[in-house]
Design a protein around this motif. Structure first.
Motif, mmCIF file in Angstrom:
data_model
loop_
_atom_site.group_PDB
_atom_site.id
_atom_site.type_symbol
_atom_site.label_atom_id
_atom_site.label_comp_id
_atom_site.label_asym_id
_atom_site.label_seq_id
_atom_site.Cartn_x
_atom_site.Cartn_y
_atom_site.Cartn_z
ATOM 1 N N ASP A 1 6.671 -4.484 3.282
ATOM 2 C CA ASP A 1 5.698 -5.568 3.475
ATOM 3 C C ASP A 1 5.062 -5.483 4.866
ATOM 4 O OD1 ASP A 1 6.160 -6.620 0.935
ATOM 5 O OD2 ASP A 1 7.734 -7.982 1.651
ATOM 6 N N LEU A 2 5.852 -5.106 5.858
ATOM 7 C CA LEU A 2 5.310 -4.946 7.212
ATOM 8 C C LEU A 2 4.273 -3.821 7.254
ATOM 9 C CD1 LEU A 2 8.513 -5.282 9.442
ATOM 10 C CD2 LEU A 2 6.664 -6.949 9.167
ATOM 11 N N ILE A 3 4.583 -2.732 6.590
ATOM 12 C CA ILE A 3 3.663 -1.591 6.550
ATOM 13 C C ILE A 3 2.371 -1.985 5.843
ATOM 14 C CG2 ILE A 3 3.315 0.747 5.635
ATOM 15 C CD1 ILE A 3 6.446 1.050 5.953
ATOM 16 N N PHE B 1 10.819 -3.895 15.967
ATOM 17 C CA PHE B 1 11.168 -2.526 16.367
ATOM 18 C C PHE B 1 10.976 -2.217 17.848
ATOM 19 C CE2 PHE B 1 10.341 -2.162 11.785
ATOM 20 C CZ PHE B 1 11.537 -1.583 11.389
ATOM 21 N N ALA B 2 10.295 -3.055 18.592
ATOM 22 C CA ALA B 2 10.010 -2.755 20.001
ATOM 23 C C ALA B 2 11.272 -2.516 20.840
ATOM 24 C CB ALA B 2 9.143 -3.853 20.622
ATOM 25 N N PRO B 3 12.328 -3.318 20.704
ATOM 26 C CA PRO B 3 13.503 -3.067 21.562
ATOM 27 C C PRO B 3 14.111 -1.670 21.377
ATOM 28 C CG PRO B 3 13.618 -5.265 20.619
ATOM 29 C CD PRO B 3 12.481 -4.560 19.935
ATOM 30 N N LYS B 4 14.238 -1.219 20.135
ATOM 31 C CA LYS B 4 14.811 0.110 19.894
ATOM 32 C C LYS B 4 13.862 1.214 20.360
ATOM 33 C CE LYS B 4 17.800 -1.103 16.056
ATOM 34 N NZ LYS B 4 18.085 -0.929 14.621
ATOM 35 N N ARG C 1 5.053 8.064 4.251
ATOM 36 C CA ARG C 1 5.114 8.332 2.813
ATOM 37 C C ARG C 1 6.357 7.744 2.139
ATOM 38 N NH1 ARG C 1 3.603 13.647 5.019
ATOM 39 N NH2 ARG C 1 5.820 14.041 4.950
ATOM 40 N N ASN C 2 7.063 6.851 2.798
ATOM 41 C CA ASN C 2 8.293 6.278 2.246
ATOM 42 C C ASN C 2 9.336 7.339 1.922
ATOM 43 O OD1 ASN C 2 7.914 3.448 2.340
ATOM 44 N ND2 ASN C 2 6.466 3.605 0.648
ATOM 45 N N GLU C 3 9.301 8.439 2.661
ATOM 46 C CA GLU C 3 10.329 9.468 2.543
ATOM 47 C C GLU C 3 11.238 9.294 3.747
ATOM 48 O OE1 GLU C 3 8.214 13.158 2.442
ATOM 49 O OE2 GLU C 3 7.219 12.675 0.559
ATOM 50 N N GLY C 4 12.428 8.825 3.537
ATOM 51 C CA GLY C 4 13.321 8.508 4.639
ATOM 52 C C GLY C 4 13.061 7.095 5.123
ATOM 53 N N SER C 5 13.736 6.728 6.179
ATOM 54 C CA SER C 5 13.609 5.355 6.670
ATOM 55 C C SER C 5 12.363 5.176 7.514
ATOM 56 C CB SER C 5 14.843 4.963 7.490
ATOM 57 O OG SER C 5 14.807 5.584 8.760
ATOM 58 N N PHE C 6 11.824 3.986 7.481
ATOM 59 C CA PHE C 6 10.669 3.656 8.308
ATOM 60 C C PHE C 6 11.050 3.732 9.781
ATOM 61 C CE2 PHE C 6 7.911 0.253 10.245
ATOM 62 C CZ PHE C 6 6.762 1.022 10.279
ATOM 63 N N GLU C 7 12.251 3.240 10.109
ATOM 64 C CA GLU C 7 12.689 3.289 11.499
ATOM 65 C C GLU C 7 12.800 4.735 11.986
ATOM 66 O OE1 GLU C 7 16.407 1.879 14.311
ATOM 67 O OE2 GLU C 7 15.940 0.689 12.540
ATOM 68 N N GLY C 8 13.244 5.629 11.125
ATOM 69 C CA GLY C 8 13.312 7.044 11.484
ATOM 70 C C GLY C 8 11.928 7.622 11.754
#
Length: 187
Positions: free
Chosen positions: A13-15, A33-36, A70-77
């Motif tokens: 939803d954020l994307i 996500f800014a802190p990380k 592309r939603n392959e793997g995690s968004f954070e990654g």
């Protein structure tokens, strides 16, 4: 900080909302996500101001390129990769590695930094920030990001041997700094 109602918003939803240009959703994405991502920037930057600049530059790239996820793997990654690449690009623009001859590389041994376990994370980040930009980049890419020396050489435009040498020197310098920080005298 994220408001409690924002915790239920998924990465998808954020994307989707950010691509649509919804400033409220973009702010939630940033806050989540800014802190990380700042921690990544700080590892590569020489100081807090540079880390803030890298954070801003990274989020500009994120928002401009969200449709490429592309939603392959995690968004954070995916975000992590954007910020590491942004930091490396910054490094390439601003700094040239100290050149080391092959003769110097041969005599450098790999040094263990086992006493790092005794330090708090903020102390370790501070000590790594004190390394020269070249040593800091190689150290972060190898130790933190898990790249091989061959990959580091390709990323930074240096030889594999230079990457190994830079890492050995970074570890040696960190070992001395850790010993000084802990008040341990070395022979």
């Amino acid at each position: 900080m994220e408001q409690s109602g924002n915790q239920n918003i998924t990465d998808y939803d954020l994307i989707k909302g950010s691509i649509a240009g919804d400033p409220r959703i973009q702010e939630i994405l940033y806050q989540r996500f800014a802190p990380k991502m700042y921690a990544i920037c700080l590892r590569y930057a020489g100081n807090n101001d540079d880390a803030q600049d890298l954070l801003q530059e990274g989020f500009i790239k994120v928002f401009r390129n969200l449709e490429k996820f592309r939603n392959e793997g995690s968004f954070e990654g995916w975000l992590r990769r954007v910020f590491v690449n942004t930091s490396i690009e910054h490094y390439r623009r601003k700094v040239h590695l100290n050149s080391i001859s092959e003769k110097e590389e041969v005599g450098i041994e790999d040094v263990s930094v086992s006493v790092l376990d005794q330090l708090a994370e903020r102390d370790i980040v501070q000590l790594v920030q004190e390394l020269s930009p070249g040593y800091r980049a190689v150290f972060n890419l190898y130790v933190i990001e898990g790249y091989s020396h061959k990959e580091i050489g390709e990323i930074l435009g240096i030889s594999e041997g230079t990457s190994k040498s830079q890492l050995a020197r970074a570890k040696s310098i960190l070992q001395k700094k850790v010993a000084e920080h802990l008040g341990v005298t070395r022979k």
